[in-house]
Design a protein around this motif. Sequence first.
Motif: not given
Length: 169
Positions: A14-35, A143-147
């Motif tokens: 999850l740390y790697l997903i948050q710091t790699t994938i979700f850093n690239k998939i931002t919506v209006a500069g916001i990234k989800p907090n998956v950790v 919340i959307i990602v956590s679903v």
Amino acid sequence: MKRIICSFVMMIILYLIQTTIFNKITVAGIKPNVVIILVVLIGYKYGKIPGMLMGFFMGLFLDLTESDYIGYYSLIYLIIGYLVGFSNKLYTNDSTLIPLGLVGASDFMLNFLIFITGFLLRNRLDLPYYMMRIILPEVVYTIIVSVLLYRIMDYIYVKLETIGKGDEA
């Protein structure tokens, strides 16, 4: 022991997903907090102490790479894991709404504590702007990602417990 190893592996993933994938998939500069999803899962499923430990170690991972201070995120995630652990009495395998609500509340609390310690104490008092532009969009996105992610992680822990019980019989 299997749960500890599985938790450590999930922490890294999850740390790697948050710091790699979700850093690239931002919506209006916001990234989800998956950790925070893993911290909520452990606290909700296993109680205060495991939630607190998971929060501490997830926060420590973030402190080592993203924070200027060691212990900043560790303390915040530790508090969140401990508080979520109080909801352990509500735990059922089929419930999804309670953990999603806890993920949203935890993410809100995390960002609000970051606002207080990072901005309010420096006399930056624009809470409505921070709330509408950063906190609420991140809570919704998380919340959307956590679903998607919560069910997968819960399924892994349930299977891990059934494998452990099958070995004992």
